[in-house]
Design an enzyme around this catalytic site. Structure first.
Site, PDB file in Angstrom:
ATOM      1  N   ASP A  87      -2.558   1.594  -4.653  1.00 45.71           N
ATOM      2  CA  ASP A  87      -3.851   1.651  -3.986  1.00 45.71           C
ATOM      3  C   ASP A  87      -4.793   0.645  -4.650  1.00 45.71           C
ATOM      4  O   ASP A  87      -4.445  -0.003  -5.643  1.00 45.71           O
ATOM      5  CB  ASP A  87      -4.436   3.060  -4.006  1.00 45.71           C
ATOM      6  N   HIS A 144       0.810  -1.224   0.000  1.00 41.18           N
ATOM      7  CA  HIS A 144       0.000   0.000   0.000  1.00 41.18           C
ATOM      8  C   HIS A 144       0.843   1.274   0.000  1.00 41.18           C
ATOM      9  O   HIS A 144       0.323   2.361  -0.259  1.00 41.18           O
ATOM     10  CB  HIS A 144      -0.931   0.002   1.214  1.00 41.18           C
TER      11      HIS A 144
END
Length: 222
Positions: A202, A198
């Protein structure tokens, strides 16, 4: 050298297993998320018809490389405060070797033909199982594919191959009953799960990558 203790035998981690253990600890610290899609494998199962000698894994490597080209945000390494972007798609394939798990790399296959990918993959996998990989064979990877489908595993979450930003876990192809155009039929499908860091990616980016992957596998050559 192993040591006998009351509960069993202590065997120190050495070589590849020691390196893998260190990287797993690093990967576990990364803030990852998982995204899964179900893909119709009808076209992929006809891979040998398109390129004699090629396998479904080769079709997956090709589709992954094309997806990396289309969604270059996934084709990166992650550092503490930066990401390194790559122009070439160097896709590693996880292999169970006598010395443990190794990930030989099939280099620069973003625009490669399926037959060329099949030859390169067969070569490095064979040498991985013979313990004959060179340093170049196991370095430079920008993405990894781990396929446990041939072992009957239907779905799993792969651990990042750090510093890569993502890894693709491939499950077994199984028949599923689906409705299409008001009719029901059995379709060979497989679950593909992307593990993503992350810090670099995304959910929307991961979804775009899997969308291209699905299109490449379901309609190769379009």
């Amino acid at each position: 050298m192993s040591t006998v203790v009351e509960e069993g035998r202590v065997e120190p981690l050495t070589g590849l297993r020691r390196t893998a253990a260190r990287r797993m600890v690093q990967a576990w610290a990364a803030p990852v998320f998982h995204v899964t899609v179900e893909i119709d494998m009808t076209a992929a199962l006809r891979t040998r018809e398109r390129a004699p000698g090629a396998t479904v894994t080769d079709a997956i490597l090709r589709a992954s490389a094309r997806a990396l080209v289309a969604v270059p945000e996934v084709n990166v390494h992650v550092g503490e405060d930066s990401v390194i972007r790559f122009d070439r798609a160097n896709v590693g394939v996880a292999v169970d070797s006598p010395k443990g798990l190794v990930v030989p790399v099939v280099h620069d296959i973003g625009a490669a033909e399926l037959s060329d990918i099949a030859r390169a993959r067969a070569d490095v996998v064979s040498r991985a199982r013979e313990g004959a990989l060179t340093r170049d064979d196991i370095t430079g990877g920008t993405f990894t594919v781990s396929n446990l489908g041939m072992m009957g595993v239907t779905r799993f979450d792969a651990i990042l191959n750090v510093p890569q930003a993502a890894i693709l876990a491939v499950g077994a192809t199984v028949p599923r009953y689906v409705h299409r155009e008001d009719a029901g039929l059995w379709v060979p499908t497989a679950e593909f799960t992307l593990t993503a860091d992350h810090r670099a990616l995304d959910g929307a980016t991961a979804a775009r990558f899997l969308g291209v992957l699905r299109a490449e596998l379901e309609s190769p050559g379009t």
